[in-house]
Design an enzyme around this catalytic site. Structure first.
Site, PDB file in Angstrom:
ATOM      1  N   LYS A  91      -5.801   6.559 -26.168  1.00  0.00           N
ATOM      2  CA  LYS A  91      -5.470   7.904 -26.650  1.00  0.00           C
ATOM      3  C   LYS A  91      -4.656   7.780 -27.926  1.00  0.00           C
ATOM      4  O   LYS A  91      -3.642   7.070 -27.967  1.00  0.00           O
ATOM      5  CB  LYS A  91      -4.644   8.652 -25.595  1.00  0.00           C
ATOM      6  CG  LYS A  91      -4.400  10.114 -25.970  1.00  0.00           C
ATOM      7  CD  LYS A  91      -5.601  10.964 -25.613  1.00  0.00           C
ATOM      8  CE  LYS A  91      -5.524  12.366 -26.209  1.00  0.00           C
ATOM      9  NZ  LYS A  91      -5.951  12.425 -27.620  1.00  0.00           N
ATOM     10  N   LYS A 115       4.954   5.600 -26.950  1.00  0.00           N
ATOM     11  CA  LYS A 115       4.998   7.060 -26.982  1.00  0.00           C
ATOM     12  C   LYS A 115       4.241   7.642 -25.792  1.00  0.00           C
ATOM     13  O   LYS A 115       4.744   8.515 -25.078  1.00  0.00           O
ATOM     14  CB  LYS A 115       4.398   7.568 -28.289  1.00  0.00           C
ATOM     15  CG  LYS A 115       4.406   9.070 -28.449  1.00  0.00           C
ATOM     16  CD  LYS A 115       3.649   9.519 -29.691  1.00  0.00           C
ATOM     17  CE  LYS A 115       4.264   8.990 -30.952  1.00  0.00           C
ATOM     18  NZ  LYS A 115       3.616   9.582 -32.156  1.00  0.00           N
ATOM     19  N   LYS A 127      -5.709   4.169 -32.005  1.00  0.00           N
ATOM     20  CA  LYS A 127      -5.581   4.890 -33.275  1.00  0.00           C
ATOM     21  C   LYS A 127      -6.797   4.557 -34.127  1.00  0.00           C
ATOM     22  O   LYS A 127      -7.388   3.478 -33.982  1.00  0.00           O
ATOM     23  CB  LYS A 127      -4.294   4.479 -34.001  1.00  0.00           C
ATOM     24  CG  LYS A 127      -3.731   5.543 -34.918  1.00  0.00           C
ATOM     25  CD  LYS A 127      -3.032   6.649 -34.145  1.00  0.00           C
ATOM     26  CE  LYS A 127      -2.482   7.719 -35.081  1.00  0.00           C
ATOM     27  NZ  LYS A 127      -1.735   8.750 -34.346  1.00  0.00           N
ATOM     28  N   ASP A 167      -4.843  13.664 -36.773  1.00  0.00           N
ATOM     29  CA  ASP A 167      -3.651  13.081 -37.395  1.00  0.00           C
ATOM     30  C   ASP A 167      -3.677  13.564 -38.841  1.00  0.00           C
ATOM     31  O   ASP A 167      -4.329  14.578 -39.147  1.00  0.00           O
ATOM     32  CB  ASP A 167      -3.691  11.548 -37.271  1.00  0.00           C
ATOM     33  CG  ASP A 167      -2.332  10.899 -37.576  1.00  0.00           C
ATOM     34  OD1 ASP A 167      -2.147  10.454 -38.727  1.00  0.00           O
ATOM     35  OD2 ASP A 167      -1.466  10.846 -36.691  1.00  0.00           O
ATOM     36  N   THR A 210       3.631  19.174 -31.744  1.00  0.00           N
ATOM     37  CA  THR A 210       4.485  18.121 -32.298  1.00  0.00           C
ATOM     38  C   THR A 210       5.775  18.709 -32.868  1.00  0.00           C
ATOM     39  O   THR A 210       6.877  18.208 -32.599  1.00  0.00           O
ATOM     40  CB  THR A 210       3.738  17.324 -33.373  1.00  0.00           C
ATOM     41  OG1 THR A 210       2.510  16.831 -32.833  1.00  0.00           O
ATOM     42  CG2 THR A 210       4.571  16.137 -33.839  1.00  0.00           C
ATOM     43  N   ASN A 241       1.360  20.667 -40.848  1.00  0.00           N
ATOM     44  CA  ASN A 241       1.411  21.277 -39.529  1.00  0.00           C
ATOM     45  C   ASN A 241       2.722  20.992 -38.806  1.00  0.00           C
ATOM     46  O   ASN A 241       3.371  21.897 -38.268  1.00  0.00           O
ATOM     47  CB  ASN A 241       0.224  20.756 -38.712  1.00  0.00           C
ATOM     48  CG  ASN A 241       0.055  21.486 -37.399  1.00  0.00           C
ATOM     49  OD1 ASN A 241      -0.267  22.656 -37.386  1.00  0.00           O
ATOM     50  ND2 ASN A 241       0.275  20.786 -36.303  1.00  0.00           N
TER      51      ASN A 241
END
Length: 443
Positions: A91, A115, A127, A167, A210, A241
């Site tokens: 993930k 994380k 990633k 991202d 986030t 964002n």
């Protein structure tokens, strides 16, 4: 530091030459984890848990060929780093930016291990992305690139295998194009990507997650130390964002946000941003200087937000944006807290300077985990075929961020009561993954 620490870092550096970002992330984590292993779990040394943890389970690199609007063939390089699946399917986000390379993605994937572990959700770590720059590209060009990218990536991902998200450079538009191509190739409507639109399998609160989560963590951290956000002056870097929603939540919690920035410069508004002002910044398409034509504020070309007096600094842009000199200036000007909204936005030297002081420091692997937390909740909703209301997701997000905070306190508090949140996050994230890897054997 122990002999094991130095030999471990030398080992990682030798195996990963010219990967400065990755080695920086490994040093930061292992400087806390190795002393813990030496004292509490020496058996993990012979199992080479850390050596396995820094080696991706799978690294995929592929060519992305697409046609631009001038009918010119363009070639980019795509990646997916599948770092660790001890706790669940891989993930982590996809990043489209010209700065993307294997070192950056390995650092991000390594950070993602800890994380994701801290969220308490069953999430592995990965990633990916490409050295493609979406800025200045038309919607059709971005669609063609995303379709070409997914035509290779689709064979490596799945709802129980690897679930990418967005991202930098990958928002809901890009996720939509990627998901559409996956669905076309697989003839399967499944939760293979998160960050989808709420009308087609996405979760409410994902865009806000986030930034909101960052402020929930800061709020809890200040409460732990007998303080609150009310009346605090907040400096934020970034204009995307994360910065936008961090600013919104900070204002809602009684703070005054005085800066917004991008790579070209910083807006300083002494009277504080409002929702109206933030929405106007969003409409400027990176031309932040135009803000001063409508509102009483200052634009400082080429300057960072950290030169301005603030109580709380929230770096929300990109890695290594806040250096040692910035940290010293913030300290000199009375800043009491740095909390990372981006991934590793503080250089190693900046972190060392902050840790030597009495300033509170919240590392990104803890403070900005709200995004992946709600991505995990989106995966749960997809599996159940449900969509939870926004307030229910927000309540779960707040609980997760408070639980992460408490984990950091548990593992980061010393005998004098001082809390090292970085140490707490590193050790707290490591323990769960290490136990899972140990239980699953030599794989």
């Amino acid at each position: 530091m122990s002999e094991y620490f130095q030999s471990f870092i030398d080992y990682v550096a030798a195996r990963n030459p010219n990967q400065a970002e990755f080695i920086q992330a490994v040093k930061e984590v292992s400087s806390d984890v190795i002393p813990y292993i030496n004292e509490h779990a020496p058996e993990l040394i012979n199992l080479k848990l850390l050596e396995r943890m820094v080696e991706p389970e799978r690294t995929i690199s592929f060519r992305v060929v697409w046609l631009d609007d001038n009918q010119q063939v363009q070639i980019n390089r795509g990646y997916r780093v599948q770092m660790n699946s001890a706790l669940g399917p891989y993930k982590g986000g996809l990043r489209f930016a010209p700065t993307v390379n294997l070192s950056v993605l390995k650092f991000l994937a390594f950070e993602q291990i800890f994380k994701n572990s801290l969220t308490g959700l069953p999430l592995g770590a990965g990633k990916g992305g490409a050295d493609f720059n979406p800025k200045g590209r038309s919607d059709n060009e971005i669609m063609r690139f995303c379709q070409s990218f997914m035509t290779e990536l689709y064979r490596h991902i799945g709802s129980d295998t690897d679930v990418p998200a967005g991202d930098i450079g990958v928002g809901q538009r890009e996720i939509g194009y990627l998901f559409g191509q996956y669905k076309r190739l697989q003839n399967n409507f499944t939760g293979v990507l998160t960050g989808k639109g709420p009308a087609w399998g996405g979760s409410f609160m994902r865009p806000e997650a986030t930034g909101f989560g960052l402020l929930y963590f800061v709020e809890r951290m200040l409460y732990e130390n007998g303080d609150s956000l009310k009346g605090k002056k907040v400096a934020i870097s970034g204009a995307g964002n994360v910065a936008y929603y961090a600013a919104l939540k900070a204002i809602a919690l009684g703070a005054k946000v005085v800066t917004i920035s991008n790579s070209n410069g910083t807006i300083y508004d002494e009277s504080g941003f409002t929702l109206e002002k933030l929405d106007y910044v969003n409409s400027l398409n990176r031309n932040l200087e135009a803000y001063t034509a409508r509102y009483a504020g200052e634009y400082h070309a080429g300057k960072k937000p950290w030169q301005f007096t603030c109580d709380i600094a929230l770096p929300c842009a990109t890695e290594n944006e806040l250096n040692e000199q910035d940290a010293e200036l913030l300290l000199k000007n009375g800043c009491i807290c740095i909390a990372e909204g981006a991934n590793m936005p503080c250089t190693a030297e900046a972190v060392e300077a902050v840790l030597r002081s009495d300033m509170l420091y919240a590392p990104g692997k803890a403070a900005n985990a709200g995004g992946v937390a709600v991505s995990g909740l989106e995966m749960s909703q997809n599996r159940l075929g449900q969509q939870w209301p926004a307030d229910a997701v927000d309540n779960q997000l707040k609980k997760i961020m408070h639980d992460i905070h408490d984990t950091c306190v548990h593992y980061g508090k010393n005998k004098h009561g001082k809390i090292n949140y970085l140490k707490g996050a590193n050790i707290g994230g490591f323990i769960k993954v290490a136990e899972a890897m140990k239980s699953q054997g030599l794989v």
